[in-house]
Design a protein around this motif. Sequence first.
Motif, PDB file in Angstrom:
ATOM      1  N   PRO A 165       0.852  -1.352   0.127  1.00 15.26           N
ATOM      2  CA  PRO A 165       0.156   0.085  -0.065  1.00 15.26           C
ATOM      3  C   PRO A 165       0.692   1.181  -0.120  1.00 15.26           C
ATOM      4  O   PRO A 165       2.067   1.346   0.576  1.00 15.26           O
ATOM      5  N   GLN A 166       0.385   2.345  -0.618  1.00 17.13           N
ATOM      6  CA  GLN A 166       1.041   3.553  -0.509  1.00 17.13           C
ATOM      7  C   GLN A 166       0.759   4.637   0.391  1.00 17.13           C
ATOM      8  O   GLN A 166      -0.624   4.848   0.804  1.00 17.13           O
ATOM      9  N   ALA A 167       1.503   5.176   1.121  1.00 18.94           N
ATOM     10  CA  ALA A 167       1.247   5.947   2.321  1.00 18.94           C
ATOM     11  C   ALA A 167       0.714   7.264   1.882  1.00 18.94           C
ATOM     12  O   ALA A 167       1.165   7.709   0.710  1.00 18.94           O
ATOM     13  N   LYS A 168      -0.525   7.545   2.415  1.00 19.46           N
ATOM     14  CA  LYS A 168      -0.948   9.063   1.968  1.00 19.46           C
ATOM     15  C   LYS A 168      -0.168  10.159   2.132  1.00 19.46           C
ATOM     16  O   LYS A 168       0.096  11.186   1.358  1.00 19.46           O
ATOM     17  N   GLY A 169       0.661  10.158   3.321  1.00 15.99           N
ATOM     18  CA  GLY A 169       1.507  11.178   3.650  1.00 15.99           C
ATOM     19  C   GLY A 169       2.573  10.414   4.336  1.00 15.99           C
ATOM     20  O   GLY A 169       2.685   9.406   4.953  1.00 15.99           O
ATOM     21  N   LEU A 170       3.993  11.018   4.065  1.00 20.31           N
ATOM     22  CA  LEU A 170       4.953  10.647   4.737  1.00 20.31           C
ATOM     23  C   LEU A 170       5.399  10.992   5.976  1.00 20.31           C
ATOM     24  O   LEU A 170       5.328  12.176   6.418  1.00 20.31           O
ATOM     25  N   PRO A 171       5.184  10.178   7.125  1.00 19.98           N
ATOM     26  CA  PRO A 171       5.454  10.453   8.384  1.00 19.98           C
ATOM     27  C   PRO A 171       7.107  10.770   8.747  1.00 19.98           C
ATOM     28  O   PRO A 171       7.955  10.482   7.817  1.00 19.98           O
ATOM     29  N   LYS A 172       7.288  11.345   9.892  1.00 18.54           N
ATOM     30  CA  LYS A 172       8.611  11.464  10.418  1.00 18.54           C
ATOM     31  C   LYS A 172       9.216  10.215  10.746  1.00 18.54           C
ATOM     32  O   LYS A 172       8.633   9.218  11.235  1.00 18.54           O
ATOM     33  N   VAL A 173      10.560   9.856  10.229  1.00 15.41           N
ATOM     34  CA  VAL A 173      11.143   8.652  10.427  1.00 15.41           C
ATOM     35  C   VAL A 173      12.389   8.937  11.142  1.00 15.41           C
ATOM     36  O   VAL A 173      13.424   9.848  10.808  1.00 15.41           O
ATOM     37  N   SER A 174      12.930   8.011  12.255  1.00 15.87           N
ATOM     38  CA  SER A 174      14.109   8.218  12.736  1.00 15.87           C
ATOM     39  C   SER A 174      15.258   7.063  12.746  1.00 15.87           C
ATOM     40  O   SER A 174      14.469   5.806  12.646  1.00 15.87           O
ATOM     41  N   VAL A 175      15.985   7.204  11.790  1.00 20.59           N
ATOM     42  CA  VAL A 175      17.012   6.316  11.448  1.00 20.59           C
ATOM     43  C   VAL A 175      17.667   6.205  12.393  1.00 20.59           C
ATOM     44  O   VAL A 175      18.699   6.901  12.978  1.00 20.59           O
ATOM     45  N   ILE A 176      17.983   4.861  13.268  1.00 20.77           N
ATOM     46  CA  ILE A 176      18.951   4.251  14.260  1.00 20.77           C
ATOM     47  C   ILE A 176      19.898   3.497  13.854  1.00 20.77           C
ATOM     48  O   ILE A 176      19.770   2.264  13.166  1.00 20.77           O
ATOM     49  N   ILE A 177      21.187   3.688  14.228  1.00 23.21           N
ATOM     50  CA  ILE A 177      22.502   2.862  13.787  1.00 23.21           C
ATOM     51  C   ILE A 177      23.269   2.797  14.730  1.00 23.21           C
ATOM     52  O   ILE A 177      23.558   3.971  15.615  1.00 23.21           O
TER      53      ILE A 177
END
Length: 233
Positions: free
Chosen positions: A34-46
Motif C-alpha cells: 500500500p502507498q502511504a498517503k503522507g510520509l510521516p517522520k522517521v528516525s534512522v537508528i544505527i
Amino acid sequence: MIIEIILLGIFVLYVPINYLVMLLSSLTFKPKIPQAKGLPKVSVIIATKNEENAIEATLRAVRRSNYPKDKLEIIVVDSSTDNTAKIAKKHADKVIVDRKSSKAAALNIGVRASKSDILYFLDGDSVVERNTIRTLVSGLSADYPVSTGMLLMRRGKALSLKISRIQNVFLFFLIQAWLSRFAKTNFVAGRNYAIYKAELLKLGVFQDVVSEDINLSVRLYKGKKMARYVPEA
C-alpha cells in the motif's frame, strides 16, 4: 574423475537454478504494497562499533534518500574506540557515545532518543538505495507494523564474491518469499527494517541476547504481529 564431473555440473547449474527459483518466487509471492498517503517522520537508528571505514558511506547514502529531509532524523549510538563518532557527527543529527553498550542496549538508547513514530534500523556498514526508506514506510500498516527489505552483499570483481552475492540473494529471497506465502509473516534480519515505535515499546524493546533481531521476530510472531517482506526495498 566421475565425481569431479558431477561437482562441475552442479556448479554450472547452480547459478541459473538460483535465478529461476528467485524469478518464480518473485512472480508468485510478490506482496501488494500500500502507498502511504503522507510520509510521516522517521528516525534512522544505527548502532556502531569501530566502523570508521564504512560509516561515512552509510550516512551519505541515507542523506541521499528521496525521503523528505525535514522528516528524517539520523541517530548514531557509538561504542567505538576509533574515529567512528567523529565522522558520524558530520552527517548525523544525533551521535550518542556509550562505549559500554551491547548492540541491543545501543539500539534501545537510540529508540529512547528518537522523536518519530516510525523507526528505521540500519547497520553502520550498510548502504541504502534512494527508495529504500520510502518503500519500507509505505509497507507499514495496522496489520503489518513491521516491514523488512532485501539484503544484498556488496559487489566485487572476484568470482567468489559474485557467487556469494547470488547465493545470498537466493537464500534470503527464497526464505522470505515462502514465509510470506505460508506463515503470512517474515523474520527481521537486524537491519533494513522499519517498525512503528509504539509497537516496539509495547513489545519491550530489544533484549540483550546474541541475536536481538531473531528474538524480536519471535516476540512479534508470538504477539500475532506480522512483518511484511518488501523485496523492492
